[in-house]
Design a protein around this motif. Structure first.
Motif, PDB file in Angstrom:
ATOM      1  N   HIS A 179       0.844  -1.195   0.000  1.00  0.00           N
ATOM      2  CA  HIS A 179       0.000   0.000   0.000  1.00  0.00           C
ATOM      3  C   HIS A 179       0.879   1.244   0.000  1.00  0.00           C
ATOM      4  O   HIS A 179       1.852   1.323   0.758  1.00  0.00           O
ATOM      5  CB  HIS A 179      -0.920   0.007   1.225  1.00  0.00           C
ATOM      6  N   ALA A 186      -0.192   4.204   0.837  1.00  0.00           N
ATOM      7  CA  ALA A 186      -0.662   5.091   1.906  1.00  0.00           C
ATOM      8  C   ALA A 186      -1.453   4.258   2.905  1.00  0.00           C
ATOM      9  O   ALA A 186      -1.740   3.075   2.656  1.00  0.00           O
ATOM     10  CB  ALA A 186      -1.526   6.211   1.338  1.00  0.00           C
ATOM     11  N   GLY A 203      -4.496   4.476   3.610  1.00  0.00           N
ATOM     12  CA  GLY A 203      -5.761   4.085   2.998  1.00  0.00           C
ATOM     13  C   GLY A 203      -6.947   4.193   3.925  1.00  0.00           C
ATOM     14  O   GLY A 203      -6.854   4.679   5.050  1.00  0.00           O
ATOM     15  N   ASN A 208      -4.501   5.783  -2.573  1.00  0.00           N
ATOM     16  CA  ASN A 208      -3.737   4.615  -2.135  1.00  0.00           C
ATOM     17  C   ASN A 208      -3.595   3.588  -3.256  1.00  0.00           C
ATOM     18  O   ASN A 208      -4.070   2.460  -3.148  1.00  0.00           O
ATOM     19  CB  ASN A 208      -4.432   3.988  -0.910  1.00  0.00           C
ATOM     20  N   ALA A 217       1.694   2.202   5.381  1.00  0.00           N
ATOM     21  CA  ALA A 217       0.407   1.735   5.880  1.00  0.00           C
ATOM     22  C   ALA A 217       0.525   0.975   7.187  1.00  0.00           C
ATOM     23  O   ALA A 217      -0.471   0.690   7.838  1.00  0.00           O
ATOM     24  CB  ALA A 217      -0.263   0.859   4.829  1.00  0.00           C
TER      25      ALA A 217
END
Length: 506
Positions: free
Chosen positions: A85, A87, A89, A311, A470
């Motif tokens: 990931h 970000a 999210g 994301n 993340a």
């Protein structure tokens, strides 16, 4: 859901198959005005009921993390190391990524995954209990019976991998707790059977499905299981059981008559069940799903949502580095250069039809999954492809020490993806490693990684992959050893409280 109450829900899909389908159909108790005998009084009705099971495999249940089996595909890959990931999210699926949800007895993930598979099993049992006594064409009855057996075997197989310890062929018998085996819709609470017994039943069901489907006619749709798919499932199970001869045998038989997709098809978005390489999958229709009731709402590269725009999902940078420059699959992920950026427009603004300027851009982001229409989060979902069968055959032969057979099985797939590929000269563990890299690249995002790590007794190690953003707040940041208790999902609290026969995992 406790097993002794499953029969309250088992008829549900059968009954709703005769009526218009709505989002909440799995939350509505079945009417007591229609009996099981009436609903399954004819072969035609049994076929409609079976169609309902297939539809239940991808429909949303109660929230955005419960889009049927595709949601569990997402969880399985997010719990691995190959999808990264970019970000933190949204909250959805975050607990899977962080390895927190499956270790909480009160999490929706555990409860959903536990009840989902038993709903499939219970509905298959309804059909199996009556199909032999129905009047009808023998070939049609054989097809329905074979499909129901395969679905029951598949559901037990998926569930035991989540909730039981891995099957270990060096330990006989595998007496560790598995899951309850449900072959009839009994009102009695069911204890957990051993992993050994669960796999014996899975094998029995799939063998019977193969026999039944051998006398069935050709299927009408790839959404349904046919003889080749049943053999593909049998190959998967054998691979998990380290039964190398049967894994190789059934994988080769499963792919017979099929072909690998072209390079052009490989970049068409992995959203079309008509793809020559797809053996089995879900055909989603836009009018049957809520806005975010789709695998593609979370996994696509072009649908504009709060899950995808900030994301974008990336490939493990270590894995990306192992893909040869001439391999077409390397083009599925952005190399970070300006020249390659044009191939990754990202999510599309529905109003302008242009790339969304607010989207986060990140090196290694994918374009494997694309929605057909950027305004709708819908696409067909692959459950089984021919490529997997080549990989199973190659891996099984390599692990059995049959190096020549392994490289022969691997070559057609590898050269189809990389025209410069030369037949491998590796042997032993080096060959196994090469095959597993091919598997990770080929099946990226298709729901296999967590279970592959578990079945091969491998640790989870995200170090150096880029998986840091993340995970920064909570969750796992260090390797998880093979065999750690965290490789098992906990039995949901609601099941433990209502079923005294159920033993909890460590």
């Amino acid at each position: 859901m406790k097993l002794k109450r499953l029969t309250q829900y088992a008829l549900l899909l059968i009954l709703t198959a005769f009526a218009s389908c709505k989002k909440t159909y799995l939350d509505t108790k079945p009417s007591d005005q229609v009996s099981e005998a009436d609903a399954l009084s004819t072969v035609a009705n049994a076929r409609v009921a079976l169609n309902g099971i297939y539809r239940a495999m991808y429909m949303q249940y109660s929230d955005q993390e419960q889009d049927g089996f595709p949601a569990l595909m997402i969880f399985s890959d997010f719990m691995g190391e190959d999808i990264v990931h970019s970000a933190a999210g949204t909250v959805y699926f975050r607990g899977g990524l962080r390895w927190t949800d499956h270790r909480s007895v009160s999490s929706d993930l555990n409860y959903f995954s536990y009840r989902f598979f038993y709903k499939i099993i219970a509905n298959a049992n309804m059909i199996l209990s009556r199909i032999d006594d129905m009047d009808g064409v023998a070939a049609e009855k054989a097809a329905i019976k074979g499909e129901a057996l395969a679905l029951r075997g598949w559901a037990h197989y998926q569930s035991v991998q989540f909730f039981g310890k891995r099957y270990d062929a060096t330990t006989v018998p595998n007496s560790q707790p598995g899951i309850p085996i449900l072959l009839t819709n009994s009102l009695d609470a069911q204890p957990r059977s051993s992993v050994e017994d669960v796999y014996k039943q899975i094998t029995t069901d799939l063998n019977a499905a193969i026999t039944s489907l051998s006398s069935a006619g050709a299927r009408a749709y790839k959404t349904h299981i046919d003889l080749n798919v049943a053999k593909g499932l049998r190959a998967r199970v054998a691979l998990t059981m380290q039964d190398w001869p049967n894994a190789a045998k059934y994988a080769a038989e499963a792919r017979a008559g099929s072909s690998l997709m072209s390079a052009a098809d490989y970049f068409s978005g992995f959203n079309n069940l008509a793809n020559a390489e797809w053996m089995w999958g879900a055909n989603q229709l836009a009018d049957q799903l809520p806005t975010y009731g789709s695998f593609f709402a979370y996994m696509s590269a072009n649908f504009n949502s709060a899950h995808t725009r900030p994301n974008p999902k990336l490939i493990n940078s270590k894995l990306y580095a192992l893909i040869t420059a001439t391999d077409i699959r390397k083009k599925l992920w952005w190399d970070g250069t300006t020249a390659d950026a044009v191939n990754f427009p990202g999510v599309i603004n529905a109003s302008t039809g242009q790339p969304e300027p607010s989207q986060r851009k990140a090196r290694y982001q994918h374009r494997k999954y694309l929605v057909k229409d950027p305004t709708v989060s819908v696409g067909d979902i692959p459950y089984m492809r021919t490529a997997e069968m080549y990989l199973i055959e190659a891996e099984a032969n390599a692990r059995a020490g049959l190096n020549d057979a392994a490289v022969t099985a691997l070559f057609p797939l590898a050269v189809a993806r990389d025209p410069s590929y030369k037949k491998s000269t590796k042997t032993g563990q080096a060959l196994i490693d090469e095959i597993m890299i091919q598997r990770r690249v080929e099946l990226w995002g298709e729901g296999f990684r967590f279970l592959d790590l578990k079945r091969t007794n491998s640790p989870l190690d995200r170090s150096g992959t880029g998986a840091t953003v993340a995970l920064a707040t909570v969750g796992i940041t260090t390797p998880i050893p093979a065999g750690d208790v965290r490789w098992q999902f906990l039995i949901p609290r609601r099941e433990i409280e209502s079923n005294p026969s159920i033993e909890q995992n460590p």
